[in-house]
Design a protein around this motif. Structure first.
Motif, mmCIF file in Angstrom:
data_model
loop_
_atom_site.group_PDB
_atom_site.id
_atom_site.type_symbol
_atom_site.label_atom_id
_atom_site.label_comp_id
_atom_site.label_asym_id
_atom_site.label_seq_id
_atom_site.Cartn_x
_atom_site.Cartn_y
_atom_site.Cartn_z
ATOM 1 N N CYS A 185 0.827 -1.207 0.000
ATOM 2 C CA CYS A 185 0.000 0.000 0.000
ATOM 3 C C CYS A 185 0.859 1.253 0.000
ATOM 4 O O CYS A 185 0.360 2.343 -0.275
ATOM 5 C CB CYS A 185 -0.921 0.014 1.214
ATOM 6 S SG CYS A 185 -0.050 0.051 2.794
ATOM 7 N N ASN A 186 2.165 1.094 0.287
ATOM 8 C CA ASN A 186 3.005 2.298 0.369
ATOM 9 C C ASN A 186 4.460 2.052 -0.011
ATOM 10 O O ASN A 186 5.252 2.988 -0.033
ATOM 11 C CB ASN A 186 2.939 2.882 1.790
ATOM 12 C CG ASN A 186 3.356 4.332 1.850
ATOM 13 O OD1 ASN A 186 2.979 5.136 0.993
ATOM 14 N ND2 ASN A 186 4.149 4.690 2.851
ATOM 15 N N GLY A 187 4.850 0.813 -0.289
ATOM 16 C CA GLY A 187 6.248 0.557 -0.597
ATOM 17 C C GLY A 187 7.132 0.767 0.626
ATOM 18 O O GLY A 187 6.655 0.921 1.747
ATOM 19 N N VAL A 188 8.434 0.774 0.399
ATOM 20 C CA VAL A 188 9.402 0.912 1.496
ATOM 21 C C VAL A 188 10.520 1.863 1.087
ATOM 22 O O VAL A 188 11.026 1.802 -0.040
ATOM 23 C CB VAL A 188 10.018 -0.457 1.872
ATOM 24 C CG1 VAL A 188 11.171 -0.292 2.847
ATOM 25 C CG2 VAL A 188 8.963 -1.364 2.497
ATOM 26 N N ASP A 189 10.875 2.737 2.016
ATOM 27 C CA ASP A 189 12.046 3.596 1.840
ATOM 28 C C ASP A 189 13.264 2.805 2.306
ATOM 29 O O ASP A 189 13.593 2.776 3.489
ATOM 30 C CB ASP A 189 11.877 4.875 2.663
ATOM 31 C CG ASP A 189 13.089 5.793 2.577
ATOM 32 O OD1 ASP A 189 14.025 5.490 1.805
ATOM 33 O OD2 ASP A 189 13.113 6.804 3.303
ATOM 34 N N ALA A 190 13.924 2.130 1.373
ATOM 35 C CA ALA A 190 15.013 1.220 1.722
ATOM 36 C C ALA A 190 16.171 1.921 2.419
ATOM 37 O O ALA A 190 16.876 1.313 3.229
ATOM 38 C CB ALA A 190 15.514 0.503 0.466
ATOM 39 N N SER A 191 16.355 3.216 2.147
ATOM 40 C CA SER A 191 17.483 3.938 2.742
ATOM 41 C C SER A 191 17.378 4.007 4.266
ATOM 42 O O SER A 191 18.392 4.110 4.958
ATOM 43 C CB SER A 191 17.567 5.354 2.162
ATOM 44 O OG SER A 191 16.428 6.125 2.519
ATOM 45 N N ARG A 192 16.154 3.942 4.806
ATOM 46 C CA ARG A 192 15.962 3.980 6.270
ATOM 47 C C ARG A 192 16.605 2.803 6.973
ATOM 48 O O ARG A 192 16.943 2.874 8.155
ATOM 49 C CB ARG A 192 14.467 3.979 6.615
ATOM 50 C CG ARG A 192 13.767 5.300 6.556
ATOM 51 C CD ARG A 192 12.366 5.162 7.132
ATOM 52 N NE ARG A 192 12.392 4.665 8.509
ATOM 53 C CZ ARG A 192 11.479 3.862 9.033
ATOM 54 N NH1 ARG A 192 10.470 3.424 8.292
ATOM 55 N NH2 ARG A 192 11.558 3.477 10.285
ATOM 56 N N PHE A 193 16.770 1.689 6.258
ATOM 57 C CA PHE A 193 17.218 0.450 6.888
ATOM 58 C C PHE A 193 18.611 0.021 6.426
ATOM 59 O O PHE A 193 19.081 -1.044 6.799
ATOM 60 C CB PHE A 193 16.204 -0.665 6.593
ATOM 61 C CG PHE A 193 14.807 -0.299 7.009
ATOM 62 C CD1 PHE A 193 14.385 -0.473 8.310
ATOM 63 C CD2 PHE A 193 13.916 0.267 6.097
ATOM 64 C CE1 PHE A 193 13.103 -0.111 8.706
ATOM 65 C CE2 PHE A 193 12.630 0.634 6.480
ATOM 66 C CZ PHE A 193 12.223 0.442 7.791
ATOM 67 N N ALA A 194 19.266 0.865 5.637
ATOM 68 C CA ALA A 194 20.593 0.523 5.112
ATOM 69 C C ALA A 194 21.616 0.404 6.240
ATOM 70 O O ALA A 194 21.562 1.114 7.249
ATOM 71 C CB ALA A 194 21.033 1.587 4.108
ATOM 72 N N ALA A 195 22.563 -0.499 6.050
ATOM 73 C CA ALA A 195 23.587 -0.768 7.070
ATOM 74 C C ALA A 195 24.714 0.259 6.994
ATOM 75 O O ALA A 195 25.868 -0.062 6.702
ATOM 76 C CB ALA A 195 24.136 -2.180 6.887
ATOM 77 N N THR A 196 24.402 1.512 7.269
ATOM 78 C CA THR A 196 25.394 2.576 7.278
ATOM 79 C C THR A 196 26.212 2.513 8.569
ATOM 80 O O THR A 196 25.794 1.868 9.550
ATOM 81 C CB THR A 196 24.697 3.943 7.196
ATOM 82 O OG1 THR A 196 23.847 4.090 8.353
ATOM 83 C CG2 THR A 196 23.848 4.051 5.936
ATOM 84 N N PRO A 197 27.365 3.169 8.620
ATOM 85 C CA PRO A 197 28.139 3.200 9.873
ATOM 86 C C PRO A 197 27.326 3.734 11.048
ATOM 87 O O PRO A 197 27.431 3.218 12.167
ATOM 88 C CB PRO A 197 29.312 4.125 9.530
ATOM 89 C CG PRO A 197 29.498 3.967 8.053
ATOM 90 C CD PRO A 197 28.113 3.795 7.509
#
Length: 418
Positions: A185-197
């Motif tokens: 219904c809205n998709g996902v903002d993948a950047s919110r969950f990225a394995a950044t430092p």
């Protein structure tokens, strides 16, 4: 207060009203409300206030909310009062488009929109609640869903499996239904969950706060802790695995609910087992995914599980029951592992495979991550929904005041995106 909100509406823009029966459902609309506002719609959301124990979701700035009390269960007198308020608000706002979602709002909000002859009426079918019910309650829920679908011009199904089951259950016809892109219904903002430092630092801090040793494997569940979500089976599978993996931790992120309570033994295990970590309902789930080795969803029914998409966006291997909605995002052996609904030995075996075979876990985690980036971007869903709204508006041959105009250009182009 309602009269003041009505007066503040910009009458030069077509109005789009979202109606949901839980403040939690507003979380399904993150980013989407602002998108449609920028596309030239005047936005309003109708929702009950946050219930005790419910997830607290951030509210988008600049989007007005009108609180409308709605009971989750069947409650004739309260439902009539809710219908009256929804009818009154819809009549005052005279929206060009209405989109109702979740069962109670689907029925009452859909009826209010139909009674007011809203030009373009949509029902977002987030899932099929009747799947896990029996007897009279099941028949009532099916009839209510049929009515909700009938009040709408178009039924947005959040997954192909929901669409097929809705058609098979004679809720609506294939011609009236649509799935946006690959579903959701809205998709996902993948950047919110990225394995950044920064995310890895937050995850390490969270591990210390929760008292989880760095060497301990973690199986995580995110969602409502209810029977329908498969928590009793998950607890039983965990107890089986606890002997094989002495350091294993089960991390539960979510809230207990009275309307579908856990069996006494399951609840006691949630609250007292020394290696079960009950984090409760948290506002930001991203660092909780980050500390997980495996994310599990043993649910008996879903629409299209955002939890799975978020876990995959974080690159985590997922184990899911082969239920409606889950099968749309987990391909067994390719983007995760599936097990038969309610099968505790199979659930324990799937979890053990990922805990022992790190290469397989990494491979399927990456495959899931690529799937989310390729097929479940938020913009894909929003653009598809925008085309549905505008396409129906054009077929209704509305006056120019009912057509959206983007703030940037002041003109409308069908199917355009920013």
């Amino acid at each position: 207060m309602l009269d003041n909100q009505i007066k503040s509406v910009n009458s030069e823009r077509p109005r789009l009203i979202f109606m949901v029966s839980s403040s939690l459902a507003v979380g399904y609309l993150q980013g989407q409300l602002q998108y449609f506002q920028n596309k030239g719609f005047d936005m309003t959301v109708l929702s009950p206030k946050r219930r005790k124990g419910e997830w607290e979701v951030p509210w988008p700035k600049g989007i007005p909310l009108i609180e409308v009390p709605m009971e989750e269960q069947i409650a004739p007198l309260q439902d009539l009062a809710s219908l009256w308020r929804l009818w009154r608000i819809t009549r005052a706002f005279r929206p060009a488009v209405s989109n109702v979602g979740t069962p109670k709002a689907g029925l009452l909000g859909g009826l209010a929109a139909w009674l007011n002859r809203v030009p373009c009426r949509f029902y977002t079918l987030h899932g099929l609640r009747f799947e896990t019910t029996k007897g009279l309650k099941r028949r009532i829920l099916i009839y209510a869903e049929r009515l909700a679908c009938r009040f709408a011009h178009r039924v947005i199904c959040v997954s192909q499996s929901v669409r097929e089951k809705a058609i098979a259950s004679r809720l609506t016809s294939r011609e009236r239904t649509v799935v946006l892109g690959s579903g959701s219904c809205n998709g996902v903002d993948a950047s919110r969950f990225a394995a950044t430092p920064e995310m890895m630092r937050r995850a390490a801090d969270l591990r210390r706060q929760l008292g989880i040793p760095m060497s301990a494997p973690v199986v995580a569940f995110v969602g409502r802790l209810t029977r329908d979500k498969g928590i009793p089976e998950l607890m039983e599978a965990f107890l089986r695995l606890a002997h094989q993996f002495p350091e294993l931790r089960l991390l539960l992120v979510g809230c207990l609910q009275d309307k579908d309570p856990l069996p006494v033994d399951s609840r006691r295990c949630v609250e007292t087992h020394p290696r079960v970590i009950f984090a409760g309902a948290v506002q930001d789930t991203a660092p909780y995914y980050a500390i997980a080795d495996v994310v599990v969803l043993p649910s008996h029914r879903e629409g299209l599980p955002t939890v799975i998409l978020e876990a995959q966006a974080a690159g985590k291997p997922v184990v899911g029951a082969s239920a409606t909605g889950i099968v749309d995002v987990v391909v067994d052996g390719e983007t995760g592992l599936l097990f038969p609904v309610g099968d505790v030995p199979a659930l324990a075996e799937a979890l053990a495979r990922f805990l022992t075979d790190k290469a397989l876990a990494s491979k399927l985690g990456r495959a899931g991550q690529e799937q989310v980036k390729r097929k479940f971007r938020q913009e894909q869903i929003w653009e598809g929904l925008y085309r549905e709204y505008v396409g129906l508006l054009q077929r209704k041959e509305p006056p120019p005041s009912l057509m959206p105009h983007t703030e940037k250009s002041g003109s409308f182009v069908a199917g355009s995106s920013r």
